[in-house]
Write a protein that holds these residues in place. Sequence first.
Motif, short mmCIF file in Angstrom:
data_model
loop_
_atom_site.label_atom_id
_atom_site.label_comp_id
_atom_site.label_asym_id
_atom_site.label_seq_id
_atom_site.Cartn_x
_atom_site.Cartn_y
_atom_site.Cartn_z
N ILE A 85 0.82 -1.21 0.00
CA ILE A 85 0.00 0.00 0.00
C ILE A 85 0.86 1.27 0.00
CG2 ILE A 85 -1.59 1.39 1.41
CD1 ILE A 85 -2.94 -1.29 2.21
N GLU A 116 3.98 -1.94 -7.39
CA GLU A 116 3.46 -2.91 -8.36
C GLU A 116 4.56 -3.28 -9.35
OE1 GLU A 116 -0.23 -1.51 -10.01
OE2 GLU A 116 -1.03 -1.08 -8.01
N ALA A 156 -2.14 -2.62 -4.88
CA ALA A 156 -2.18 -1.57 -3.85
C ALA A 156 -3.60 -1.04 -3.68
CB ALA A 156 -1.22 -0.44 -4.21
N GLU A 157 -4.27 -0.77 -4.80
CA GLU A 157 -5.63 -0.21 -4.71
C GLU A 157 -6.60 -1.23 -4.12
OE1 GLU A 157 -8.51 2.12 -4.24
OE2 GLU A 157 -6.54 2.90 -4.80
N ARG A 158 -6.47 -2.49 -4.52
CA ARG A 158 -7.36 -3.53 -3.98
C ARG A 158 -7.14 -3.70 -2.48
NH1 ARG A 158 -6.31 -8.66 -7.17
NH2 ARG A 158 -7.55 -9.55 -5.51
N ARG A 210 -9.52 -0.58 4.09
CA ARG A 210 -10.43 0.49 4.48
C ARG A 210 -11.76 -0.11 4.96
NH1 ARG A 210 -11.01 3.49 -0.45
NH2 ARG A 210 -8.93 4.32 -0.15
N GLY A 223 -2.50 -3.47 -9.74
CA GLY A 223 -3.75 -3.17 -9.03
C GLY A 223 -3.78 -3.63 -7.59
N ARG A 257 -5.84 -1.43 -0.41
CA ARG A 257 -6.28 -0.20 0.26
C ARG A 257 -7.80 -0.27 0.47
NH1 ARG A 257 -4.11 3.24 -3.01
NH2 ARG A 257 -2.14 3.39 -1.90
N ARG A 258 -8.53 -0.71 -0.56
CA ARG A 258 -9.98 -0.81 -0.46
C ARG A 258 -10.40 -1.82 0.61
NH1 ARG A 258 -11.65 -2.82 -5.44
NH2 ARG A 258 -10.51 -1.09 -6.31
#
Length: 112
Positions: free
Chosen positions: A21, A27, A76-78, A84, A74, A80-81
């Motif tokens: 993250i 990535e 990091a975004e997955r 969260r 992808g 992070r989601r």
Amino acid sequence: MAGHSQPVYLKLRDLIAAGIIDGTFPEGAMLPSVRALAAEQGANPLTVAKAYQQFQLDGLVEVQRGVGMFVARGAAERLRRSEREAFLANEWPQIRARMERLGLVAKDLLTT
């Protein structure tokens, strides 16, 4: 996050997730080998392998045979989601309740 009682496997998982993250492991970057991470963290290599395997099953890392493990596109975004969502579902209600008990207001915390 749980205190000292958190199993090593979950501590390693959190460490790797945080690294993905925050860009420590960007990535496409190769993750440390199981042996290297185990030595660095003073952990059992089997425990590290288990944590890595879970990231692989979740599609967050990709294995190149004979080379190593790489952070998937992808990831990091997955992460992070999902982190969260986990925070809002599991940690925030307890934090909020504690703040109410202590008479703390969120906007006051932001200015300290």
